[in-house]
Design a protein around this motif. Structure first.
Motif, PDB file in Angstrom:
ATOM      1  N   GLY A 122      -8.539  -1.479  -0.952  1.00 26.55           N
ATOM      2  CA  GLY A 122      -7.919  -2.712  -0.905  1.00 26.55           C
ATOM      3  C   GLY A 122      -6.498  -2.727  -1.847  1.00 26.55           C
ATOM      4  O   GLY A 122      -6.303  -1.707  -2.303  1.00 26.55           O
ATOM      5  N   THR A 123      -5.649  -3.836  -1.701  1.00 21.45           N
ATOM      6  CA  THR A 123      -4.249  -3.586  -2.093  1.00 21.45           C
ATOM      7  C   THR A 123      -3.787  -4.699  -3.113  1.00 21.45           C
ATOM      8  O   THR A 123      -4.432  -6.029  -2.933  1.00 21.45           O
ATOM      9  CB  THR A 123      -3.185  -3.740  -0.963  1.00 21.45           C
ATOM     10  OG1 THR A 123      -3.613  -2.743   0.027  1.00 21.45           O
ATOM     11  CG2 THR A 123      -1.838  -3.629  -1.226  1.00 21.45           C
ATOM     12  N   VAL A 124      -3.297  -4.573  -4.247  1.00 21.91           N
ATOM     13  CA  VAL A 124      -2.765  -5.555  -4.801  1.00 21.91           C
ATOM     14  C   VAL A 124      -1.231  -5.354  -4.856  1.00 21.91           C
ATOM     15  O   VAL A 124      -0.602  -4.310  -5.335  1.00 21.91           O
ATOM     16  CB  VAL A 124      -3.326  -5.542  -6.345  1.00 21.91           C
ATOM     17  CG1 VAL A 124      -2.452  -6.434  -7.210  1.00 21.91           C
ATOM     18  CG2 VAL A 124      -4.816  -5.785  -6.408  1.00 21.91           C
ATOM     19  N   ARG A 125      -0.421  -6.491  -4.446  1.00 24.00           N
ATOM     20  CA  ARG A 125       0.991  -6.234  -4.367  1.00 24.00           C
ATOM     21  C   ARG A 125       1.502  -7.387  -5.471  1.00 24.00           C
ATOM     22  O   ARG A 125       1.026  -8.564  -5.693  1.00 24.00           O
ATOM     23  CB  ARG A 125       1.641  -6.813  -3.219  1.00 24.00           C
ATOM     24  CG  ARG A 125       1.342  -5.720  -2.141  1.00 24.00           C
ATOM     25  CD  ARG A 125       2.190  -5.874  -0.812  1.00 24.00           C
ATOM     26  NE  ARG A 125       1.655  -5.378   0.208  1.00 24.00           N
ATOM     27  CZ  ARG A 125       0.803  -5.823   1.007  1.00 24.00           C
ATOM     28  NH1 ARG A 125       0.863  -7.277   0.956  1.00 24.00           N
ATOM     29  NH2 ARG A 125       0.352  -5.227   1.896  1.00 24.00           N
ATOM     30  N   PHE A 126       2.439  -6.891  -6.571  1.00 22.01           N
ATOM     31  CA  PHE A 126       2.904  -7.773  -7.708  1.00 22.01           C
ATOM     32  C   PHE A 126       4.447  -7.707  -7.222  1.00 22.01           C
ATOM     33  O   PHE A 126       5.046  -6.685  -7.077  1.00 22.01           O
ATOM     34  CB  PHE A 126       2.705  -6.936  -8.832  1.00 22.01           C
ATOM     35  CG  PHE A 126       2.991  -8.051 -10.103  1.00 22.01           C
ATOM     36  CD1 PHE A 126       2.005  -8.426 -10.658  1.00 22.01           C
ATOM     37  CD2 PHE A 126       4.128  -7.978 -10.768  1.00 22.01           C
ATOM     38  CE1 PHE A 126       2.267  -9.312 -11.914  1.00 22.01           C
ATOM     39  CE2 PHE A 126       4.598  -8.946 -11.529  1.00 22.01           C
ATOM     40  CZ  PHE A 126       3.389  -9.517 -12.278  1.00 22.01           C
ATOM     41  N   CYS A 127       4.885  -9.086  -6.912  1.00 24.96           N
ATOM     42  CA  CYS A 127       6.413  -9.219  -6.388  1.00 24.96           C
ATOM     43  C   CYS A 127       6.636  -8.207  -5.236  1.00 24.96           C
ATOM     44  O   CYS A 127       7.828  -7.500  -5.072  1.00 24.96           O
ATOM     45  CB  CYS A 127       7.492  -8.908  -7.592  1.00 24.96           C
ATOM     46  SG  CYS A 127       7.165 -10.064  -9.008  1.00 24.96           S
TER      47      CYS A 127
END
Ligand code: ADP
Ligand code: ADP
Length: 224
Positions: free
Chosen positions: A62-67
């Protein structure tokens, strides 16, 4: 605009027959400036999700995008730099350094980040004022009440002006009156700085102060 986008996040511990699937496909968007209570039974995966959102742990998939940036594409070293700049943490136990004053504890992340004592002191003083501890700058943690200690920890988490403040049971170890004092502090900080807040809590009064409540049930977000 969205600060954090969590997409199809899975986290498992162990392998083979000992494998435990803790997060089973989490999708979550955190908008800049919002406040979220993360609730659910013990063992539901709240701490694990908070740790992955805070980049303290890598997900299994899975993915975590920050800004907009896919943070887990970074190396461990780059991730540590990003984390120190962008995310503040408050835990159930304050983890203050006992031999240093409140002011020095709050200055610590800035000093570690390479700032001079002179540069680090001003924002640290200001934040201690904002959490109601202007009269406690030179006290050591052992000379402060539980609520005061936790407010020092909140000031420390904010000293590098993170966009996101993550708190894991910040009042889990405090009595009701002291918890209320910490809740007031978090409210004030949010009102003043607009920092995005995600708080894991069993405290229903704290959860009620947040704009949104997300409930984890067995590694998934409960849909209502
Ligand atoms: P962990 O993250 O280590 O699994 P939690 O943070 O979920 O533990 O829980 C911390 C403590 O709070 C545990 O002792 C747990 O039994 C207790 N607890 C769990 N649910 C509640 C609740 N609804 N109200 C108060 N305490 C709770
Ligand atoms: P919560 O915060 O909702 O209580 P946690 O995220 O702390 O839940 O834990 C969820 C599950 O993951 C629990 O069954 C816990 O025992 C397990 N777990 C957490 N961390 C680890 C780890 N490092 N290794 C193995 N299992 C873990």
């Amino acid at each position: 605009s969205s600060l954090l986008e969590v997409v199809d996040l899975h986290k498992s511990y162990g392998a083979g027959t000992g494998r435990v699937d803790v997060l089973k496909g989490i999708d979550l968007t955190v908008v800049e400036g919002e406040t979220i209570a993360l609730v659910g039974a013990s063992g539901a995966g709240k701490s694990t999700l908070l740790h992955v959102m805070g980049t303290l742990d890598r997900p299994t998939s899975g993915t975590v995008r920050f800004c907009g940036e896919d943070v887990f594409k970074k190396s461990d070293a780059a991730l540590a730099v990003f984390r120190n700049r962008s995310i503040g943490f408050v835990f159930q136990f304050h983890h203050l350094l006992p031999e240093f004053s409140a002011l020095e504890n709050v200055m610590m992340p800035a000093l570690i980040g390479g700032q001079s004592r002179a540069a680090a002191a001003a924002p640290a003083r200001e934040l201690l004022g904002e959490v109601g501890l202007a009269h406690r700058l030179n006290h050591k943690p052992g000379e402060l009440s539980g609520g005061e200690q936790q407010r020092v920890a909140i000031a420390r988490a904010l000293v590098l002006a993170p966009k996101l403040l993550l708190a894991d049971e910040p009042t889990g170890n405090l009595d009701m009156k002291t918890s209320d004092e910490v809740h007031e502090t978090l409210d004030n900080i949010h009102r003043k700085t607009g920092v995005t807040l995600v708080i894991v809590t069993h405290n229903e009064r704290l959860a009620a102060r947040m704009a949104r409540t997300i409930r984890l049930v067995d590694g998934r977000i409960e849909t209502v």
